[in-house]
Design an enzyme around this catalytic site. Structure first.
Site, PDB file in Angstrom:
ATOM      1  N   GLU A 158       0.772  -1.158  -0.075  1.00  7.80           N
ATOM      2  CA  GLU A 158       0.011  -0.043   0.112  1.00  7.80           C
ATOM      3  C   GLU A 158       1.017   1.247  -0.023  1.00  7.80           C
ATOM      4  O   GLU A 158       1.775   1.575   0.890  1.00  7.80           O
ATOM      5  CB  GLU A 158      -0.907  -0.127   1.353  1.00  7.80           C
ATOM      6  N   ASP A 180       3.926 -14.874  11.289  1.00  9.15           N
ATOM      7  CA  ASP A 180       2.577 -15.126  10.883  1.00  9.15           C
ATOM      8  C   ASP A 180       1.568 -13.920  11.071  1.00  9.15           C
ATOM      9  O   ASP A 180       1.064 -13.745  12.272  1.00  9.15           O
ATOM     10  CB  ASP A 180       2.178 -16.318  11.614  1.00  9.15           C
ATOM     11  N   LYS A 231      -7.355  -0.717  11.448  1.00  9.10           N
ATOM     12  CA  LYS A 231      -6.545  -1.302  10.121  1.00  9.10           C
ATOM     13  C   LYS A 231      -5.260  -0.292   9.857  1.00  9.10           C
ATOM     14  O   LYS A 231      -4.352  -0.789   9.370  1.00  9.10           O
ATOM     15  CB  LYS A 231      -7.764  -1.008   9.067  1.00  9.10           C
ATOM     16  N   HIS A 270      -1.847  10.718   0.356  1.00 12.81           N
ATOM     17  CA  HIS A 270      -2.034   9.369  -0.389  1.00 12.81           C
ATOM     18  C   HIS A 270      -2.086   9.420  -1.819  1.00 12.81           C
ATOM     19  O   HIS A 270      -1.265   8.876  -2.477  1.00 12.81           O
ATOM     20  CB  HIS A 270      -3.494   8.632   0.075  1.00 12.81           C
TER      21      HIS A 270
HETATM   22  C1  MEV Z   1      -5.517   3.384   5.180  1.00 13.87           C
HETATM   23  O1  MEV Z   1      -4.747   2.349   4.627  1.00 13.87           O
HETATM   24  C2  MEV Z   1      -5.537   3.343   6.721  1.00 13.87           C
HETATM   25  C3  MEV Z   1      -6.528   4.710   7.428  1.00 13.87           C
HETATM   26  O2  MEV Z   1      -7.678   4.623   6.976  1.00 13.87           O
HETATM   27  C4  MEV Z   1      -6.434   4.651   8.847  1.00 13.87           C
HETATM   28  C5  MEV Z   1      -7.348   5.619   9.402  1.00 13.87           C
HETATM   29  O3  MEV Z   1      -8.278   5.778   8.887  1.00 13.87           O
HETATM   30  O4  MEV Z   1      -7.078   5.607  10.576  1.00 13.87           O
HETATM   31  C6  MEV Z   1      -5.828   5.927   6.884  1.00 13.87           C
END
Ligand code: MEV
Length: 448
Positions: free
Chosen positions: A85, A298, A282, A395
């Protein structure tokens, strides 16, 4: 066309490639060549890679990056990350550098216990089993001694053995819950071998012991397996500094006080709303998984455990926490991480070996700290963007390169595009139009 096969695993690798290419690709020869093109040129390395799995036909490449400038417990690390990513490594590096000048990260391993269970069905008198439990425990330990001796020499082994009565939830269902210390190894094979041995000893125990009779002699072992939920194998990573020290400089998008107010609110939202908590966590696992993968650990086990831990009080919540009290900003993450720095892939995978070397060949607890700090850095970077500029700005800048590659931009076109989009919003359509225009201009110039 026939798309099924028996005996696939017995084919040679080249035959497997040929069969898959023939059955599933439009241009079989080209597809086969492409798949083979990713075989490692060093046959010995390729043999090692093939040995990790079954039916391998090629290698699947992921970028292997480095986030430098991580100061953790006063020691500097360059953290290896395997992740596809865009902006994850950049975000980790930026947060690491930011905190390096504010005291760095602290990491503290709170405990390193792992556990597993023998799940069994037994229609006997559980109080009788409890009365004879000491005897059973001695027998279990004795019978598994050939498996545990080595680990005991390294300072680990079986810590506790407990009987759990689960019959309120399921008739006649009980567990032997076994706690382990596995030192620097993740210990999955060790734990599962010991549990399987315990399972057969348990059955023999009730069959042979004079205290049991009739149906009590029949104990059905359903399964013996480690639990990937390890709430007692846990590390805390944290950062803290005076609120005013959070300022970046004159071009800060907001004052430190305003930043802290929005930041703590963002963490609070992830505490109370599972929709936000899932995305928030995430982001933490963006960092965690990348290092877990790079070091040959793992990541499925780590993810499964982290998410269960996040829901331990019955609601899924943020794994990180934040306070701003008496002018001090504190941000921390408690994360269960069952990891190894010996055994498994850690020393077999050539890049995992290099990753561990890059980290100074850490012990498992040290690696727990490094990985938790990376997760915290990632979370900090994501929240900092979210509550200030939004994440799309950074991003999409990173994503620009992916779009340019997708549209087969030349080096010169890519350079021009980076310049052009430095102060504009990046989107697939905008980049495509930019390239189309640039290419049209080149054609017109060429003709003129
Ligand atoms: C993107 O891979 C992860 C985010 O969405 C985490 C978040 O929103 O805290 C930027």
């Amino acid at each position: 066309m026939k798309k099924t096969i028996s005996g696939f695993s017995r084919l040679s690798k080249a035959e497997k490639v040929a069969w898959v290419a023939e059955q599933f690709f439009q241009g079989p020869e080209q597809a086969a060549e492409e798949l083979k093109g990713f075989w490692h040129q060093n046959e010995e390395v390729q043999r090692v890679l093939d040995g990790f799995s079954e039916n391998t036909i090629s290698n699947y490449y992921l970028p292997f990056g480095v986030a430098p400038n991580f100061l953790i417990n006063g020691r500097a690390y360059a953290v290896p990350m395997a992740i596809e990513e865009s902006s994850v490594v950049a975000a980790a590096s930026s947060a690491a550098k930011y905190w390096m000048s504010r005291g760095g990260f602290k990491a503290e391993v709170l405990s390193t216990r792992k556990l597993g269970h023998v799940h069994f069905i037994w229609e006997g008198d559980v109080q009788k089993l409890q009365r004879h439990f000491q005897e059973l425990e001695a027998r279990l330990r004795h019978d598994a001694a050939h498996l545990t001796a080595n680990m005991e020499q390294r300072g680990g082994g079986v810590l506790d053995i407990r009987l759990r009565d689960m019959s309120q939830l399921e008739p006649y269902y009980y567990q032997l819950e076994v706690h382990f210390e596995t030192c620097d190894s993740m210990g999955a094979n060790f734990i599962n071998s010991v549990l399987e041995e315990f399972s057969s000893t348990l059955q023999i125990f009730v069959q042979e012991h004079p205290a049991f009779e009739g149906a009590e002699r029949q104990l059905e072992a359903i399964m013996a397996i480690l639990s990937n939920y390890t709430p007692e194998c846990i590390v805390r990573a944290s950062v803290e500094c005076p609120v005013e020290a959070l300022a970046i400089g004159p071009d800060d998008p907001m004052s430190p006080e305003e930043f802290v107010r929005k930041f703590t609110k963002a963490v609070r939202i992830a505490q109370i709303d599972p929709y936000r908590a899932t995305t928030h966590n995430k982001g933490i696992f963006n960092g965690v998984d990348a290092v877990v993968l790079a070091t040959g650990n793992d990541f499925r086990a780590i993810e499964a455990c982290g998410h269960t831990y996040a829901a331990r009080d019955g609601q899924y919540r943020s794994l990180s926490h934040c306070t701003a009290e008496n002018g001090i900003f504190r941000f921390w993450l408690d994360l269960p991480l069952a990891l190894g720095t010996v055994g498994g892939l850690t020393r077999l995978h050539p890049i995992a070996r290099r990753s561990l070397e890059m980290l100074g060949n850490p012990s498992a607890p040290e690696l727990m700290g490094i990985i938790a700090a990376t997760g915290l850095a990632q979370n900090f970077a994501a929240l900092r963007s979210l509550v200030t500029t939004g994440i799309q700005k950074g991003h999409m800048k990173m994503h620009l390169m992916n779009i340019l590659n997708h549209l087969a931009a030349t080096e010169q076109e890519a350079r021009e595009a980076v310049g052009y989009f430095s102060d504009k919003a990046v989107s697939f359509t905008a980049v495509r139009e930019f390239l189309a225009l640039a290419r049209r201009e080149v054609r017109v110039k060429g003709k003129g």
